[in-house]
Scaffold this active site. Structure first.
Site, PDB file in Angstrom:
ATOM      1  N   ASN A  12      75.172 -38.237 -14.386  1.00  0.00           N
ATOM      2  CA  ASN A  12      74.810 -38.556 -15.749  1.00  0.00           C
ATOM      3  C   ASN A  12      75.492 -37.426 -16.706  1.00  0.00           C
ATOM      4  OD1 ASN A  12      74.014 -39.255 -18.179  1.00  0.00           O
ATOM      5  ND2 ASN A  12      71.848 -38.655 -17.868  1.00  0.00           N
ATOM      6  N   LYS A  14      75.723 -37.066 -19.820  1.00  0.00           N
ATOM      7  CA  LYS A  14      74.880 -36.968 -21.178  1.00  0.00           C
ATOM      8  C   LYS A  14      76.136 -36.926 -22.386  1.00  0.00           C
ATOM      9  CE  LYS A  14      71.149 -35.169 -18.951  1.00  0.00           C
ATOM     10  NZ  LYS A  14      69.824 -34.612 -18.974  1.00  0.00           N
ATOM     11  N   HIS A  97      66.802 -44.259 -20.301  1.00  0.00           N
ATOM     12  CA  HIS A  97      67.144 -42.905 -19.953  1.00  0.00           C
ATOM     13  C   HIS A  97      65.859 -42.128 -20.873  1.00  0.00           C
ATOM     14  CE1 HIS A  97      68.033 -38.582 -19.645  1.00  0.00           C
ATOM     15  NE2 HIS A  97      68.494 -38.821 -18.356  1.00  0.00           N
ATOM     16  N   GLU A  99      65.704 -39.585 -22.365  1.00  0.00           N
ATOM     17  CA  GLU A  99      66.429 -39.138 -23.917  1.00  0.00           C
ATOM     18  C   GLU A  99      66.640 -40.448 -24.727  1.00  0.00           C
ATOM     19  OE1 GLU A  99      69.503 -36.887 -21.986  1.00  0.00           O
ATOM     20  OE2 GLU A  99      68.176 -35.663 -21.124  1.00  0.00           O
ATOM     21  N   GLU A 166      62.819 -40.457 -12.853  1.00  0.00           N
ATOM     22  CA  GLU A 166      63.070 -39.257 -13.453  1.00  0.00           C
ATOM     23  C   GLU A 166      61.864 -38.738 -14.108  1.00  0.00           C
ATOM     24  OE1 GLU A 166      67.494 -38.827 -13.878  1.00  0.00           O
ATOM     25  OE2 GLU A 166      66.682 -39.772 -15.638  1.00  0.00           O
ATOM     26  N   GLY A 172      66.399 -31.378 -16.507  1.00  0.00           N
ATOM     27  CA  GLY A 172      67.021 -30.220 -17.225  1.00  0.00           C
ATOM     28  C   GLY A 172      66.224 -28.777 -17.363  1.00  0.00           C
ATOM     29  N   SER A 211      66.708 -32.057 -12.224  1.00  0.00           N
ATOM     30  CA  SER A 211      67.043 -30.636 -11.615  1.00  0.00           C
ATOM     31  C   SER A 211      67.260 -30.922  -9.933  1.00  0.00           C
ATOM     32  CB  SER A 211      66.060 -29.905 -12.047  1.00  0.00           C
ATOM     33  OG  SER A 211      65.536 -29.714 -13.240  1.00  0.00           O
TER      34      SER A 211
HETATM   35  C1  PEP Z   1      69.123 -36.723 -15.933  1.00  0.00           C
HETATM   36  O1  PEP Z   1      69.256 -36.384 -17.316  1.00  0.00           O
HETATM   37  O2  PEP Z   1      69.325 -37.980 -15.679  1.00  0.00           O
HETATM   38  C2  PEP Z   1      68.854 -35.613 -15.142  1.00  0.00           C
HETATM   39  C3  PEP Z   1      68.515 -35.999 -13.879  1.00  0.00           C
HETATM   40  O3  PEP Z   1      69.123 -34.209 -15.666  1.00  0.00           O
HETATM   41  P1  PEP Z   1      68.999 -32.740 -14.689  1.00  0.00           P
HETATM   42  O4  PEP Z   1      69.705 -33.199 -13.512  1.00  0.00           O
HETATM   43  O5  PEP Z   1      69.993 -31.753 -15.580  1.00  0.00           O
HETATM   44  O6  PEP Z   1      67.645 -32.723 -14.586  1.00  0.00           O
END
Ligand code: PEP
Length: 250
Positions: A12, A14, A97, A99, A166, A172, A211
């Site tokens: 992803n 983003k 997601h 976000e 998630e 992040g 992460s």
């Molecule tokens: C995401 O935004 O789906 C995600 C898992 O981000 P990150 O790997 O940076 O934590």
């Protein structure tokens, strides 16, 4: 016997990247992941879908969009429909997601409409679920996951669903769920799907996101109910993402 679920490693991006980065990442990925045991998918921003389609045409790497409109077509300035995404060769689409849920107040009701639009057009939705840090601290993790998942289990298009667990506090932040924390939620999600349809529950892939890096991926991906990962930050670093794509279960 339990069906073997092929791992899916999904990137992803983003709202990051450029035409140059898209080219560099995808051309590198196409070469480095030839013959991969895992399925690989990328989710670039909308403007780079055409370039992505072009570069990935002769490869097994799939791609999709990070969101879609809840409407079919018409006067919805700025929105992108499911049929436009299939027209561009998208195979997957992310739905819900964290976000989108947080910054655009996307409700279950809206997400369900998006899910249906995607499914009706033959897109494969990846439904993202996850609790915030304060919900986890208040012991609400299972309640939150249940409330985000249940509305989707009552609709017709379950078979082409993938789920991404998630935890919002892990996205992040560099803070990853421990293997125990991840496994217990993944098992809970599979159990909830099994209450609806047990053979489907064995087939549906549940990805972990939050992460994931090359140094923690193998342990997470080896958990019995983890079928790959949704990767944010590390998916923008070519070598790291290639390593993640090559990760197999222990
Ligand atoms: C995401 O935004 O789906 C995600 C898992 O981000 P990150 O790997 O940076 O934590």
């Amino acid at each position: 016997m339990m069906p073997k679920r092929k791992m899916l490693i999904a990137a992803n991006w983003k709202m990051n990247g450029s035409q140059n980065l898209t080219k560099t990442l995808l051309e590198g990925l196409a070469v480095a992941t030839q013959g991969s045991e895992n399925e690989i998918a990328v989710f670039p921003p909308y403007p780079y879908l055409a370039l992505t389609q072009d570069i990935l045409r002769a490869t097994p790497i799939r791609f999709g969009a990070q969101d879609l409109s809840a409407h079919d077509e018409g006067a919805y300035t700025g929105e992108v429909s499911a049929s436009m995404l299939t027209d561009m060769g998208c195979y997957y689409v992310l739905i819900g997601h964290s976000e989108r849920r947080a910054y655009h107040q996307e409700s279950n009701e809206l997400l369900l409409q998006k899910y249906q639009r995607a499914s009706q057009q033959g897109l494969n939705p990846i439904l993202c679920l996850g609790e915030t840090q304060s919900e986890r601290n208040a012991n609400l993790t299972f309640q939150v996951i249940n409330s985000q998942l249940l509305p989707f289990l009552t609709q017709d298009y379950l078979a082409n669903m993938t789920i991404a667990y998630e935890p919002v506090w892990a996205i992040g932040t560099g803070k990853t769920a421990t293997p125990d924390e991840a496994q217990v939620v993944h098992a809970f999600i599979r159990e909830k799907i099994a209450e609806k349809d047990s053979s489907l529950a064995n087939k549906i892939r549940i990805l972990y996101g939050g992460s994931v890096k090359p140094n923690n991926a193998r342990e997470l991906f080896s958990l019995p109910d983890v079928d790959g990962g949704l990767i944010g930050g590390a998916s923008l670093k070519k070598e790291e993402f290639i390593q993640l794509c090559r990760t197999t279960k222990i």
